[in-house]
Each structure stands twice: as structure tokens, then as C-alpha cells.
Write a protein that holds these residues in place. Structure first.
Motif, mmCIF file in Angstrom:
data_model
loop_
_atom_site.group_PDB
_atom_site.id
_atom_site.type_symbol
_atom_site.label_atom_id
_atom_site.label_comp_id
_atom_site.label_asym_id
_atom_site.label_seq_id
_atom_site.Cartn_x
_atom_site.Cartn_y
_atom_site.Cartn_z
ATOM 1 N N CYS A 95 0.836 -1.042 -0.001
ATOM 2 C CA CYS A 95 0.020 -0.065 -0.054
ATOM 3 C C CYS A 95 0.914 1.212 0.087
ATOM 4 C CB CYS A 95 -0.762 0.172 1.295
ATOM 5 S SG CYS A 95 -2.022 -1.301 1.375
ATOM 6 N N GLU A 96 0.249 2.217 -0.393
ATOM 7 C CA GLU A 96 0.698 3.756 -0.084
ATOM 8 C C GLU A 96 0.298 4.326 0.836
ATOM 9 O OE1 GLU A 96 2.354 2.216 -3.457
ATOM 10 O OE2 GLU A 96 -0.034 2.642 -3.602
ATOM 11 N N GLY A 97 -0.904 3.830 1.495
ATOM 12 C CA GLY A 97 -1.506 4.867 2.554
ATOM 13 C C GLY A 97 -2.411 3.902 3.468
ATOM 14 N N ALA A 98 -2.806 4.400 4.708
ATOM 15 C CA ALA A 98 -3.626 3.604 5.600
ATOM 16 C C ALA A 98 -4.550 4.319 6.267
ATOM 17 C CB ALA A 98 -2.491 2.835 6.473
ATOM 18 N N LEU A 99 -5.554 3.852 6.544
ATOM 19 C CA LEU A 99 -6.747 4.585 7.389
ATOM 20 C C LEU A 99 -6.438 3.817 8.803
ATOM 21 C CD1 LEU A 99 -9.910 4.120 5.394
ATOM 22 C CD2 LEU A 99 -8.256 6.112 5.574
ATOM 23 N N LEU A 100 -6.083 4.938 9.865
ATOM 24 C CA LEU A 100 -5.831 4.381 11.339
ATOM 25 C C LEU A 100 -7.181 4.456 12.025
ATOM 26 C CD1 LEU A 100 -3.729 3.411 13.427
ATOM 27 C CD2 LEU A 100 -3.217 5.699 13.712
ATOM 28 N N LEU A 101 -7.848 3.406 12.248
ATOM 29 C CA LEU A 101 -9.295 3.536 12.888
ATOM 30 C C LEU A 101 -8.956 3.502 14.581
ATOM 31 C CD1 LEU A 101 -11.674 3.625 11.382
ATOM 32 C CD2 LEU A 101 -12.094 1.284 11.765
ATOM 33 N N ILE A 102 -9.645 4.543 15.166
ATOM 34 C CA ILE A 102 -9.571 4.681 16.477
ATOM 35 C C ILE A 102 -11.036 4.771 17.113
ATOM 36 C CG2 ILE A 102 -8.838 5.891 18.555
ATOM 37 C CD1 ILE A 102 -6.776 7.222 16.139
ATOM 38 N N ASP A 103 -11.136 3.924 18.078
ATOM 39 C CA ASP A 103 -12.635 3.836 18.633
ATOM 40 C C ASP A 103 -12.888 5.163 19.563
ATOM 41 O OD1 ASP A 103 -14.683 3.257 20.508
ATOM 42 O OD2 ASP A 103 -14.574 1.055 20.163
ATOM 43 N N ALA A 104 -14.079 5.877 19.273
ATOM 44 C CA ALA A 104 -14.464 6.815 19.973
ATOM 45 C C ALA A 104 -14.671 6.899 21.446
ATOM 46 C CB ALA A 104 -15.549 7.708 19.190
ATOM 47 N N SER A 105 -14.723 5.743 21.980
ATOM 48 C CA SER A 105 -14.996 5.586 23.401
ATOM 49 C C SER A 105 -13.880 4.901 23.930
ATOM 50 C CB SER A 105 -16.313 4.637 23.964
ATOM 51 O OG SER A 105 -16.215 3.399 22.996
ATOM 52 N N GLN A 106 -12.967 3.962 23.251
ATOM 53 C CA GLN A 106 -11.850 3.393 24.024
ATOM 54 C C GLN A 106 -10.740 4.346 23.870
ATOM 55 O OE1 GLN A 106 -11.901 0.242 25.352
ATOM 56 N NE2 GLN A 106 -13.737 -0.644 24.809
ATOM 57 N N GLY A 107 -10.330 5.096 22.645
ATOM 58 C CA GLY A 107 -9.372 5.761 22.502
ATOM 59 C C GLY A 107 -8.404 5.138 21.890
ATOM 60 N N VAL A 108 -6.957 5.663 22.111
ATOM 61 C CA VAL A 108 -5.601 4.971 21.480
ATOM 62 C C VAL A 108 -5.383 3.877 22.324
ATOM 63 C CG1 VAL A 108 -3.168 5.334 21.218
ATOM 64 C CG2 VAL A 108 -4.819 7.197 20.479
ATOM 65 N N GLU A 109 -5.142 2.769 21.826
ATOM 66 C CA GLU A 109 -4.727 1.590 22.688
ATOM 67 C C GLU A 109 -3.351 0.848 21.931
ATOM 68 O OE1 GLU A 109 -7.554 -1.037 24.045
ATOM 69 O OE2 GLU A 109 -9.311 0.023 23.022
ATOM 70 N N ALA A 110 -2.973 -0.060 22.602
ATOM 71 C CA ALA A 110 -1.470 -0.616 22.439
ATOM 72 C C ALA A 110 -1.400 -0.842 20.886
ATOM 73 C CB ALA A 110 -1.251 -1.786 23.200
ATOM 74 N N GLN A 111 -2.086 -1.555 20.322
ATOM 75 C CA GLN A 111 -1.910 -1.824 18.948
ATOM 76 C C GLN A 111 -2.252 -0.843 18.046
ATOM 77 O OE1 GLN A 111 -3.464 -5.973 20.194
ATOM 78 N NE2 GLN A 111 -3.294 -5.896 17.647
ATOM 79 N N VAL A 410 1.857 -2.222 27.408
ATOM 80 C CA VAL A 410 0.680 -1.949 28.159
ATOM 81 C C VAL A 410 0.062 -0.543 28.185
ATOM 82 C CG1 VAL A 410 -0.603 -2.901 29.940
ATOM 83 C CG2 VAL A 410 1.055 -4.218 29.449
ATOM 84 N N LEU A 411 -0.908 -0.242 27.624
ATOM 85 C CA LEU A 411 -1.498 0.871 27.760
ATOM 86 C C LEU A 411 -3.005 0.686 28.546
ATOM 87 C CD1 LEU A 411 -0.027 1.593 24.939
ATOM 88 C CD2 LEU A 411 -1.800 3.454 24.645
ATOM 89 N N MET A 412 -3.005 1.862 29.492
ATOM 90 C CA MET A 412 -4.066 1.837 30.266
ATOM 91 C C MET A 412 -4.358 2.908 31.110
ATOM 92 S SD MET A 412 -1.761 -0.198 33.284
ATOM 93 C CE MET A 412 -0.214 0.273 33.360
ATOM 94 N N VAL A 439 -3.771 12.921 29.396
ATOM 95 C CA VAL A 439 -4.140 13.015 30.950
ATOM 96 C C VAL A 439 -4.897 11.854 31.271
ATOM 97 C CG1 VAL A 439 -5.543 14.410 32.468
ATOM 98 C CG2 VAL A 439 -4.516 15.469 30.701
ATOM 99 N N GLY A 440 -4.164 11.111 32.439
ATOM 100 C CA GLY A 440 -4.913 9.844 32.918
ATOM 101 C C GLY A 440 -4.584 8.622 32.094
ATOM 102 N N ARG A 441 -3.668 8.652 31.196
ATOM 103 C CA ARG A 441 -3.437 7.470 30.377
ATOM 104 C C ARG A 441 -1.894 7.124 30.687
ATOM 105 N NH1 ARG A 441 -6.347 5.041 26.901
ATOM 106 N NH2 ARG A 441 -4.924 4.365 25.615
ATOM 107 N N VAL A 442 -1.508 6.164 30.846
ATOM 108 C CA VAL A 442 -0.012 5.561 31.135
ATOM 109 C C VAL A 442 0.394 4.316 30.155
ATOM 110 C CG1 VAL A 442 -0.319 4.092 33.019
ATOM 111 C CG2 VAL A 442 1.740 5.182 32.661
ATOM 112 N N GLU A 443 1.573 4.479 29.520
ATOM 113 C CA GLU A 443 1.972 3.200 28.618
ATOM 114 C C GLU A 443 3.405 2.782 29.627
ATOM 115 O OE1 GLU A 443 3.533 2.208 24.376
ATOM 116 O OE2 GLU A 443 4.306 4.205 25.076
ATOM 117 N N LEU A 444 3.149 1.458 29.824
ATOM 118 C CA LEU A 444 3.975 0.630 30.433
ATOM 119 C C LEU A 444 4.561 -0.195 29.680
ATOM 120 C CD1 LEU A 444 3.138 -0.625 34.163
ATOM 121 C CD2 LEU A 444 4.747 -1.982 32.778
ATOM 122 N N THR A 445 6.286 -0.162 29.439
ATOM 123 C CA THR A 445 6.687 -1.221 28.596
ATOM 124 C C THR A 445 7.713 -1.798 29.629
ATOM 125 O OG1 THR A 445 8.552 0.575 28.080
ATOM 126 C CG2 THR A 445 6.641 0.164 26.579
#
Length: 600
Positions: A95-111, A410-412, A439-445
């Protein structure tokens, strides 16, 4: 080429990729209302039922844009689960492009983060789309802030949509046409052919169907082609575009995505990521190749009834035609008979293969405890790769053992940080780092042994974070470890199918759990049965199964005690003889119970 757009949809699991793909196909007239059903591109029953995508699928759509020009859109749907990230990789390559889909209630997640990095690695243009804006819990403005803070993308470029209701669909289609680039490459049809095989599927009548993206030159039906990695030559029988069905065409030009049939007998005969070129005028070099998926989880499969062994072999051969990442070899066990040692990409892959064997081939299977590959160096200096506990050498001859580690992300929400840290410490995590995102979100690696996340890690993470925690990982390297082989003995005999390789700290707990499960599921015998867990000759856990006891002195009414004692001694001698000759049959449920881990 300027009127072609090749794009894929990437997202965290369950953020609505398949639903958006359905709406795009409907909006572009790719399917009639009569033929439409949900998850149109998911062809397997398991995909339909579980609502997951296992295999990426491709479709070519025609779309008339607002500027009056007709565009050809090549949509490549991708899986969301971390086990199938190799499918996402090879989709991105074409591909040359991608649609990055994000849930409006869950927000940005690990994958979401992992897939964005993958897309940037292949230099793709990314358009963020906030999906599910119709949900009562949707908060698009909060998600916009996360896209800016966590992903570093322009929050004002975001497209708002609801794949379920169809809101914002026109905006998504216009963004594909206006924001994603046209295919790059040499438009000259006479240039040396370079075509990437980005996927393959098996058809019982036509053989292997190769899905290809043409980067340079052109492909015509009847031409002789060469695969550059495997150095094999084939003759093209048919080629064309992928609508909902295969539509034959005379040629494919640079920038096109399509299929070709060339008499390839098995998926294992080709390498996904290989480059196709002409036999007569070959290209100077192949396209930068795709790294093949390597199995990381190993388990032995045995049929419940031994006469199904040949059928299991044939079924695995047929599955292998479609799933090149599945590996297997013959195996045998004194307790379970003949079977196959299989390699999988992860626990979901193992689950899917087991379910497909059950549904499509009507096979009842028994699986041994999943394990990973260990590198063992013996005192003679020879390194060996072991994935089966039975092959583990004598501890006295071992110099060092290494096990694979993963980098886990891990995102939470930050309120769950304490319980997640506790879980990770229980799983022997090291090199833990925090980074506060929005705000209120942390990534743990952190670095975690792969063996520790095989069983119940994902389920426990979802439970303790009430579904808000998300997990992504990549295999990094092998590191020294203190692994021991735990044997399970029933009536003094080792049951090789229950042997497991465990870290020394957890050996007693795992052995005790196995003994307890066997104690519950093995029926009582006429003799006392010892169920033991052992490391070498050291017994580390034990449960005793009480015998049935016939009351031999019931017929004695009074009389001398010596008569009763004589009868008891006779019974005792009989039981001793029985114990030395008797063998205990372990029921299938007992094996299954041991494999189910006790989360307590």
C-alpha cells in the motif's frame, strides 16, 4: 496510476475495521443489497462468529469522487490481533496509505500505537479516523487529544465517522482520494517486471491463487514468470482484479493490485513477500522482502482415538495449504500414542487451528501444554534448540539455558497501574518503564519471558483493568534463565505428555496444581495411587488417591482377633501384588484439566 489508491485499514482489535470495510464496499456499489451480509470480507465461520479477522482480504472498488473523476480503490483489510501482525506487515508493504481507525469511546490502545509505527516504517501516509461516534460513551474531543499526544498526528486532519450508521462515510472516501498518494513507481509498461506477492490462498480446483501488487512493468496472461527468492518458473493461466469474486483481465499494470493463477500446487511452494519477474527479461533485483513469520508457541496434538492419526495428518496438510505460518512434524507419546508437534504464532493462532480442525475435519483433539523454544548449551559446548520438554537433557550435562523474551507494551488508565505492576512482577518482568501520554493514561513497557504470557496473561490483564488495558508485544532476544523440567508421575510411572519446562521459582506451584487436577479427575482404584511432581529424582509435590477397600472382616462375628488379623494380612498382600503389576489409566479429561491453568 494517478487514479489508483492502494490502502489498508489498521486498528486495535475490535475497533470496527471489518464494519468500515463493509460500508465502503456498499458505498462504492461493490455488492448488491441481496448479496450483502456483515463482515463481508471475513470468509471463515470462526471469523464471522467471533467478530475477528484472521486472514487479510482484498477487494477492488470503483468510486466517483466529488471532482467527477472515477478512482480505483484497492482496499486491503487487515487483522487486529497481535498474533497476526505479520499479516498486517505484508498488507502494508503493498500500500501507499492507511486508514488508522480509533474507537471514539476506547481511544488510542496498544496496537493502535504499534500499527502506526509499522505504517511509518513502510513510509505510508496515515489518515486517522475516529470511528463509533454514534455510541453514547463516545468522546471524540478526548480522542483527538490522545491522537495529538500519543501518536503525534495532526488532530485537525482526523475524519469522524460511524461505520455502523454510515455517518461520515463520504468524508472517509474523499480523504482516501485526496489525502492518500497515488502509487509510486515506473509507469512504463515495458520496464522490467517487479510484482510483490503479498498474500496467497488455496483453491481446491485451481491450486494456489497469488495476490500481487505490481510495482513496475506489466503482467499478461500466458507469460512465463520467475519467483526471485525460490527461483521457480511458472506459466500464468489467469490473472485479473479482485472484486467480491475474481474478475479475469488481460493484463495488470504498474500500481494495480490483483490475482494470478499459475499452477502452484501448495502455499508452502512460494514465499509470501517474494518478487515476481519475467523469465525472458528479469528485473535486476527483488523488491525489499518480507521477513517470514516464525512460530513462537509449540504444542503437540493427539487425536482422542488413535485410529484418527492418519486423518489428523491429512487435515494438517490441508490447513497448511492455506496457512503457511503453521508448522508441524510427527510426534509420539507413551500415554497418548501418535500425534504431531505443531508450531503457532501465538495462543489465538493455536485456538483457531484447533477449532478449524474440529469443525472442518470433525477431529476431537488433545493438546499438550504450550511451550516456547529454549536454547540449551550442554557441557560438550553444542547448542541445541528445544521446544518439547521430552527432549530436555539431563540437568548434570547442561551448561546454560536461554529462553525468548518479548518487549511488552501495556496501555491503560493510570488508576490501574498498581494492579498491572503486580501482575507483571508475578510474570518476571524487568526493565519496566512508564510514560504518561494524554491525561490519565499511561504506557508501561517492560521485558517479559514469552513463556509467562502464553497462558492467562491477556485474560488476567483484561480482568484487572476492567477491559480498559490493552497489550502488544514483539519478540526481542534470548536471555539466560533457570529452567527445570517438571515430570508428573502416576503410580511411579512418568507421564511424558504432562512433562513441562518451568522456571525453577514456579516449579512447585505448577507441579502441585497438576497433581491436584489429576487427583480430581483420575477415578479411584483398588490400590492407593501416588500422584507426584518431580524435578529429576526430587519429589516436589504429591497428592494421594485413596483406594476402595473391601471389608473382608464383615463376615466375622466375634471370635479370636487372630482370625481377623489373618484376613487383613491376606488382603494387604493381595493389594501389594496388585500395586506392583497394576497400571493406572488416565482419562482424557484429566489431561485437559491439567492444561487449564488455575489463575488463583
Amino acid at each position: 496510476m494517478k487514479h489508483v489508491r492502494n490502502f489498508c485499514i489498521i486498528a486495535h482489535i475490535d475497533h470496527g475495521k471489518s464494519t468500515l470495510a463493509d460500508r465502503l464496499i456498499q458505498a462504492c456499489g461493490g455488492v448488491s443489497d441481496r448479496d450483502f451480509h456483515d463482515q463481508l470480507l471475513d470468509s471463515m465461520d470462526i471469523e464471522q462468529e467471533r467478530g475477528i479477522t484472521i486472514k487479510s482480504n482484498t477487494i477492488t472498488l470503483s468510486y466517483k469522487a466529488a471532482d467527477g473523476v472515477e478512482y480505483e480503490l484497492n482496499l486491503i483489510d487487515t487483522p487486529g490481533h497481535v498474533d497476526f501482525s505479520h499479516e498486517v506487515r505484508r498488507s502494508l508493504m503493498s500500500c501507499e496509505g492507511a486508514l488508522l481507525l480509533i474507537d471514539a469511546s476506547q481511544g488510542v490502545e496498544a496496537q493502535t500505537v504499534a500499527n502506526l509505527y509499522l505504517a511509518l516504517e513502510y513510509d505510508l501516509e496515515v489518515v486517522p479516523v475516529i470511528n463509533k461516534i454514534d455510541l453514547p460513551s463516545a468522546d471524540p474531543e478526548r480522542v483527538r487529544e490522545q491522537i495529538d499526544a500519543d501518536l503525534g498526528l495532526d488532530p485537525f486532519e482526523v475524519v469522524l465517522a460511524s461505520a455502523k450508521t454510515g455517518d461520515g462515510l463520504d468524508d472517509v472516501l474523499e480523504a482516501i482520494v485526496s489525502k492518500l498518494p497515488a502509487p509510486k513507481g515506473n509507469p512504463d509498461p515495458e520496464a522490467p517486471l517487479q510484482a510483490l506477492i503479498f498474500d496467497a490462498e488455496y483453491d481446491a480446483y485451481r491450486g494456489v491463487i497469488l495476490l500481487v501488487r505490481i510495482f513496475q512493468g506489466r503482467l499478461r496472461s500466458g507469460e512465463a514468470i520467475k519467483l526471485m527468492h525460490t527461483d521457480a518458473d511458472y506459466q500464468i493461466e489467469e490473472l485479473g482484479k479482485l472484486r467480491l469474486k475474481r474478475v479475469p483481465d488481460k493484463e495488470l499494470l504498474a500500481g494495480d493490485v490483483g490475482y494470478l493463477i499459475a499452477g502452484v500446487k501448495s502455499v508452502s511452494d512460494i514465499d509470501v513477500g517474494d518478487t515476481i519477474t519475467h523469465v525472458n527479461a528479469p528485473a535486476a533485483e527483488p523488491l525489499p522482502g518480507y521477513v517470514p513469520a516464525k512460530p513462537v508457541v509449540f504444542s503437540s496434538m493427539y487425536p482422542m482415538s488413535s485410529d484418527k492419526y492418519i486423518e489428523l495428518g491429512k487435515a494438517l496438510d490441508k490447513l497448511k495449504l492455506n496457512d503457511a505460518s503453521l508448522t508441524f512434524q510427527k510426534d509420539s507419546s507413551s500415554a497418548l500414542g501418535f500425534g504431531y508437534r505443531c508450531g503457532f504464532l501465538g495462543m489465538l493462532h493455536l485456538d483457531v487451528v484447533q477449532e478449524r480442525l474440529g469443525r472442518e475435519y470433525d477431529l476431537s483433539l488433545l493438546l499438550t501444554a504450550p511451550s516456547v523454544q529454549y536454547r540449551v548449551t550442554t557441557t560438550d559446548g553444542v547448542p541445541r534448540v528445544l521446544e518439547n520438554p521430552i527432549e530436555f537433557p539431563d540437568p548434570a550435562t547442561i551448561e546454560s539455558v536461554e529462553e525468548p523474551y518479548i518487549k511488552a507494551s501495556v496501555l491503560m488508565p493510570d488508576r490501574y497501574l498498581g494492579v498491572v505492576m503486580e501482575l507483571l512482577l508475578d510474570k518476571r518482568a524487568s526493565a519496566t518503564k512508564f510514560s504518561y501520554l494524554a491525561v490519565g493514561r499511561v504506557e508501561l513497557t517492560c521485558d517479559v519471558p514469552l513463556a509467562e504470557v502464553l497462558f492467562d496473561f491477556y485474560d488476567r490483564l483484561k480482568t484487572i483493568t476492567q477491559g480498559y488495558g490493552s497489550f502488544d508485544y514483539e519478540v526481542i532476544d534470548d536471555r539466560p534463565t533457570d529452567v527445570v523440567k517438571v515430570d508428573i508421575l502416576v503410580n511411579g510411572e512418568r507421564v511424558d505428555a504432562l512433562a513441562m519446562l518451568v522456571h525453577r521459582e514456579k516449579a512447585r506451584a505448577r507441579a502441585l496444581q497438576a497433581c491436584e487436577q489429576l487427583h480430581k479427575h483420575i477415578p479411584r482404584q483398588n490400590i492407593k495411587i501416588a500422584i507426584q511432581g518431580a524435578i529429576g529424582r526430587d519429589i516436589i509435590a504429591r497428592k494421594t488417591l485413596s483406594p476402595y477397600r473391601k471389608d473382608v472382616i464383615a463376615k466375622c462375628y466375634g471370635g479370636d482377633i487372630t482370625r481377623k488379623r489373618k484376613l487383613l494380612e491376606k488382603q494387604k498382600a493381595g493389594k501389594k501384588r496388585m500395586r506392583s503389576f497394576g497400571s493406572v489409566e488416565i482419562p482424557q479429561e484429566a489431561f485437559l484439566a491439567v492444561l487449564r491453568t488455575d489463575t488463583e
